[in-house]
Design a protein around this motif. Structure first.
Motif, PDB file in Angstrom:
ATOM      1  N   GLN A   1       0.832  -1.186   0.000  1.00 41.01           N
ATOM      2  CA  GLN A   1       0.000   0.000   0.000  1.00 41.01           C
ATOM      3  C   GLN A   1       0.880   1.254   0.000  1.00 41.01           C
ATOM      4  O   GLN A   1       1.892   1.308   0.689  1.00 41.01           O
ATOM      5  N   GLY A   2       0.479   2.242  -0.763  1.00 40.04           N
ATOM      6  CA  GLY A   2       1.243   3.473  -0.840  1.00 40.04           C
ATOM      7  C   GLY A   2       0.451   4.549  -1.541  1.00 40.04           C
ATOM      8  O   GLY A   2      -0.719   4.347  -1.899  1.00 40.04           O
ATOM      9  N   PRO A   3       1.069   5.712  -1.756  1.00 39.68           N
ATOM     10  CA  PRO A   3       0.352   6.801  -2.437  1.00 39.68           C
ATOM     11  C   PRO A   3      -0.152   6.411  -3.822  1.00 39.68           C
ATOM     12  O   PRO A   3      -1.200   6.873  -4.250  1.00 39.68           O
ATOM     13  N   GLN A   4       0.599   5.557  -4.523  1.00 36.42           N
ATOM     14  CA  GLN A   4       0.160   5.068  -5.819  1.00 36.42           C
ATOM     15  C   GLN A   4       0.881   3.765  -6.132  1.00 36.42           C
ATOM     16  O   GLN A   4       1.905   3.435  -5.535  1.00 36.42           O
ATOM     17  N   ALA A   5       0.296   3.008  -7.057  1.00 35.49           N
ATOM     18  CA  ALA A   5       0.875   1.712  -7.420  1.00 35.49           C
ATOM     19  C   ALA A   5       2.182   1.910  -8.177  1.00 35.49           C
ATOM     20  O   ALA A   5       2.251   2.695  -9.121  1.00 35.49           O
ATOM     21  N   GLN A   6       3.204   1.199  -7.759  1.00 38.28           N
ATOM     22  CA  GLN A   6       4.511   1.307  -8.395  1.00 38.28           C
ATOM     23  C   GLN A   6       4.687   0.230  -9.459  1.00 38.28           C
ATOM     24  O   GLN A   6       4.193  -0.889  -9.322  1.00 38.28           O
ATOM     25  N   GLU A   7       5.394   0.600 -10.504  1.00 34.57           N
ATOM     26  CA  GLU A   7       5.676  -0.352 -11.577  1.00 34.57           C
ATOM     27  C   GLU A   7       6.708  -1.376 -11.100  1.00 34.57           C
ATOM     28  O   GLU A   7       7.687  -1.020 -10.439  1.00 34.57           O
ATOM     29  N   LYS A   8       6.472  -2.628 -11.437  1.00 31.66           N
ATOM     30  CA  LYS A   8       7.369  -3.711 -11.035  1.00 31.66           C
ATOM     31  C   LYS A   8       7.273  -4.808 -12.085  1.00 31.66           C
ATOM     32  O   LYS A   8       6.466  -4.722 -13.024  1.00 31.66           O
ATOM     33  N   PRO A   9       8.080  -5.858 -11.998  1.00 32.08           N
ATOM     34  CA  PRO A   9       8.002  -6.948 -12.986  1.00 32.08           C
ATOM     35  C   PRO A   9       6.596  -7.537 -13.070  1.00 32.08           C
ATOM     36  O   PRO A   9       5.906  -7.694 -12.055  1.00 32.08           O
ATOM     37  N   VAL A  10       6.172  -7.836 -14.269  1.00 28.55           N
ATOM     38  CA  VAL A  10       4.826  -8.358 -14.509  1.00 28.55           C
ATOM     39  C   VAL A  10       4.691  -9.738 -13.884  1.00 28.55           C
ATOM     40  O   VAL A  10       5.585 -10.588 -14.006  1.00 28.55           O
ATOM     41  N   GLN A  11       3.554  -9.993 -13.225  1.00 26.93           N
ATOM     42  CA  GLN A  11       3.330 -11.241 -12.502  1.00 26.93           C
ATOM     43  C   GLN A  11       2.613 -12.298 -13.337  1.00 26.93           C
ATOM     44  O   GLN A  11       2.498 -13.443 -12.909  1.00 26.93           O
ATOM     45  N   PHE A  12       2.131 -11.935 -14.503  1.00 26.66           N
ATOM     46  CA  PHE A  12       1.339 -12.852 -15.319  1.00 26.66           C
ATOM     47  C   PHE A  12       1.888 -12.908 -16.740  1.00 26.66           C
ATOM     48  O   PHE A  12       2.584 -11.997 -17.196  1.00 26.66           O
ATOM     49  N   THR A  13       1.550 -13.978 -17.434  1.00 31.10           N
ATOM     50  CA  THR A  13       1.914 -14.103 -18.847  1.00 31.10           C
ATOM     51  C   THR A  13       0.972 -13.240 -19.690  1.00 31.10           C
ATOM     52  O   THR A  13      -0.061 -12.759 -19.204  1.00 31.10           O
ATOM     53  N   ASP A  14       1.315 -13.055 -20.958  1.00 32.59           N
ATOM     54  CA  ASP A  14       0.471 -12.265 -21.846  1.00 32.59           C
ATOM     55  C   ASP A  14      -0.928 -12.875 -21.975  1.00 32.59           C
ATOM     56  O   ASP A  14      -1.934 -12.151 -22.017  1.00 32.59           O
ATOM     57  N   ALA A  15      -0.982 -14.198 -22.042  1.00 28.19           N
ATOM     58  CA  ALA A  15      -2.282 -14.869 -22.165  1.00 28.19           C
ATOM     59  C   ALA A  15      -3.126 -14.658 -20.909  1.00 28.19           C
ATOM     60  O   ALA A  15      -4.350 -14.456 -20.984  1.00 28.19           O
ATOM     61  N   GLU A  16      -2.486 -14.680 -19.737  1.00 29.39           N
ATOM     62  CA  GLU A  16      -3.229 -14.476 -18.496  1.00 29.39           C
ATOM     63  C   GLU A  16      -3.694 -13.025 -18.367  1.00 29.39           C
ATOM     64  O   GLU A  16      -4.802 -12.771 -17.874  1.00 29.39           O
ATOM     65  N   VAL A  17      -2.859 -12.091 -18.802  1.00 28.31           N
ATOM     66  CA  VAL A  17      -3.269 -10.681 -18.780  1.00 28.31           C
ATOM     67  C   VAL A  17      -4.485 -10.475 -19.677  1.00 28.31           C
ATOM     68  O   VAL A  17      -5.448  -9.786 -19.307  1.00 28.31           O
ATOM     69  N   LYS A  18      -4.469 -11.095 -20.846  1.00 28.12           N
ATOM     70  CA  LYS A  18      -5.599 -10.980 -21.764  1.00 28.12           C
ATOM     71  C   LYS A  18      -6.862 -11.602 -21.165  1.00 28.12           C
ATOM     72  O   LYS A  18      -7.966 -11.053 -21.299  1.00 28.12           O
ATOM     73  N   ALA A  19      -6.712 -12.738 -20.502  1.00 31.19           N
ATOM     74  CA  ALA A  19      -7.872 -13.389 -19.887  1.00 31.19           C
ATOM     75  C   ALA A  19      -8.463 -12.510 -18.788  1.00 31.19           C
ATOM     76  O   ALA A  19      -9.694 -12.363 -18.687  1.00 31.19           O
ATOM     77  N   LEU A  20      -7.632 -11.920 -17.962  1.00 36.63           N
ATOM     78  CA  LEU A  20      -8.125 -11.011 -16.928  1.00 36.63           C
ATOM     79  C   LEU A  20      -8.837  -9.814 -17.550  1.00 36.63           C
ATOM     80  O   LEU A  20      -9.898  -9.386 -17.066  1.00 36.63           O
ATOM     81  N   ALA A  21      -8.251  -9.270 -18.622  1.00 38.02           N
ATOM     82  CA  ALA A  21      -8.874  -8.128 -19.296  1.00 38.02           C
ATOM     83  C   ALA A  21     -10.219  -8.521 -19.898  1.00 38.02           C
ATOM     84  O   ALA A  21     -11.195  -7.755 -19.830  1.00 38.02           O
ATOM     85  N   ASP A  22     -10.299  -9.709 -20.484  1.00 41.78           N
ATOM     86  CA  ASP A  22     -11.565 -10.173 -21.068  1.00 41.78           C
ATOM     87  C   ASP A  22     -12.636 -10.337 -19.997  1.00 41.78           C
ATOM     88  O   ASP A  22     -13.806  -9.999 -20.211  1.00 41.78           O
ATOM     89  N   TYR A  23     -12.235 -10.854 -18.842  1.00 40.13           N
ATOM     90  CA  TYR A  23     -13.218 -11.051 -17.767  1.00 40.13           C
ATOM     91  C   TYR A  23     -13.758  -9.719 -17.272  1.00 40.13           C
ATOM     92  O   TYR A  23     -14.970  -9.531 -17.136  1.00 40.13           O
ATOM     93  N   VAL A  24     -12.878  -8.763 -16.983  1.00 40.75           N
ATOM     94  CA  VAL A  24     -13.320  -7.466 -16.485  1.00 40.75           C
ATOM     95  C   VAL A  24     -14.150  -6.745 -17.544  1.00 40.75           C
ATOM     96  O   VAL A  24     -15.152  -6.081 -17.226  1.00 40.75           O
ATOM     97  N   ALA A  25     -13.770  -6.873 -18.823  1.00 39.91           N
ATOM     98  CA  ALA A  25     -14.538  -6.233 -19.888  1.00 39.91           C
ATOM     99  C   ALA A  25     -15.943  -6.812 -19.993  1.00 39.91           C
ATOM    100  O   ALA A  25     -16.883  -6.123 -20.405  1.00 39.91           O
ATOM    101  N   SER A  26     -16.119  -8.085 -19.600  1.00 44.19           N
ATOM    102  CA  SER A  26     -17.437  -8.710 -19.670  1.00 44.19           C
ATOM    103  C   SER A  26     -18.381  -8.202 -18.587  1.00 44.19           C
ATOM    104  O   SER A  26     -19.596  -8.410 -18.669  1.00 44.19           O
ATOM    105  N   LEU A  27     -17.837  -7.521 -17.573  1.00 48.29           N
ATOM    106  CA  LEU A  27     -18.669  -7.034 -16.475  1.00 48.29           C
ATOM    107  C   LEU A  27     -19.393  -5.743 -16.819  1.00 48.29           C
ATOM    108  O   LEU A  27     -20.392  -5.394 -16.187  1.00 48.29           O
ATOM    109  N   GLY A  28     -18.890  -5.008 -17.786  1.00 45.88           N
ATOM    110  CA  GLY A  28     -19.509  -3.739 -18.169  1.00 45.88           C
ATOM    111  C   GLY A  28     -18.704  -3.075 -19.271  1.00 45.88           C
ATOM    112  O   GLY A  28     -17.497  -3.311 -19.398  1.00 45.88           O
ATOM    113  N   PRO A  29     -19.352  -2.243 -20.087  1.00 46.22           N
ATOM    114  CA  PRO A  29     -18.644  -1.597 -21.195  1.00 46.22           C
ATOM    115  C   PRO A  29     -17.598  -0.611 -20.708  1.00 46.22           C
ATOM    116  O   PRO A  29     -17.803   0.088 -19.705  1.00 46.22           O
TER     117      PRO A  29
END
Length: 288
Positions: free
Chosen positions: A126-154
């Protein structure tokens, strides 16, 4: 009898004359307007104007908005599993948000692709803002997360490749960047400090896709630049400008990491004035 008849006739004629004159002199009464008629007319006019403007702006935004790619159900299901395992603790089981994290309903695939794709999410601490760090997921997993959140609302989708090529108008992009972005990110995109421990990150080395996504989603303290503020081609021109200054050396010599005139003045004050003082001391000691 005749005098009476003549008198009666003359009297009737005079009465008719008076009645005709009265009708001529008396103006015709017109209907009075109701006190609320003006207010009603203004309300109708404002309603029609507002409706026409809303229709026009919605049509324009829909025409400029990149079309979202249709996600498969398997990708959405996989994204839901990843979300429950890694994100639901803060954002809620249904992504409805909590006291420590905002709702993700309606943020779109672009917000997830930016936050997760740059390593800012999940947050390390926790901090004033999220800091950039090494990515924790693969490209396919990032896309899957994005697809799921996009399905919740436009919401804003991942930008089309044609806006990320960096072949736009660099001069126009420089103008747009100076007007909308330079006050925080520095005119050369070197970043800068903000209030309460927050900061505008450097844009050097940031991919074109993430720059575009940041503009349409407004992460941290950054405002949202939708397609009515800056068109998709305008965003492409800004990306072109940033890529140009990163691949072309400063014509004025050493750029001091693009920290700007304050750093240059501080450099001259410390080293220039220090050299003059040192020279003065040396001359004085030499003469003694």
């Amino acid at each position: 009898m005749r005098p009476r008849s003549g008198t009666h006739t003359r009297s009737a004629a005079k009465n008719r004359a008076r009645s005709s004159a009265a009708r001529t002199k008396t103006p015709r009464k017109t209907g009075r307007r109701h006190p609320l008629a003006t207010i009603a007319l203004l309300a109708v006019g404002l309603g029609l104007t507002g409706g026409a403007y809303a229709t026009f702006t919605t049509t324009t935004a829909s025409a400029d908005q990149p079309q979202a790619q249709v996600a498969s159900q398997s990708s959405i299901t996989e994204g839901n599993k990843l979300f429950q395992a890694n994100c639901a603790t803060c954002h809620g089981l249904q992504a409805q948000g909590s006291s420590v994290a905002p709702s993700l309903i309606g943020v779109g695939a672009a917000a997830v692709d930016f936050q997760v794709g740059t390593g800012r999410m999940p947050m390390q601490m926790q901090g004033p803002q999220a800091q950039e760090k090494p990515v924790q997921f693969t490209d396919a997993e990032v896309k899957a997360l994005a697809d799921y959140v996009a399905s919740l609302g436009p919401g804003p989708s991942v930008p089309e490749q044609k806006y990320l090529a960096g072949d736009g108008n660099a001069a126009r992009g420089a103008e747009l960047f100076r007007v909308n972005c330079a006050m925080c990110h520095n005119v050369a995109g070197a970043g800068g400090a903000l209030t309460e421990g927050k900061y505008a990150p450097s844009l050097k080395g940031v991919s074109a896709k993430h720059i575009y996504e940041a503009m349409v989603t407004g992460p941290q303290n950054m405002p949202v630049f939708n397609d009515l503020n800056i068109t998709p081609q305008g965003k492409a021109d800004i990306i072109t400008y940033l890529k140009y200054i990163q691949t072309n050396a400063s014509p004025g010599g050493y750029g001091l990491e693009d920290l700007g005139p304050v750093a240059e003045g501080l450099f001259l004050w410390i080293f220039g004035l220090g050299a003059i003082v040192a020279l003065t001391v040396w001359i004085t000691a030499k003469s003694n």
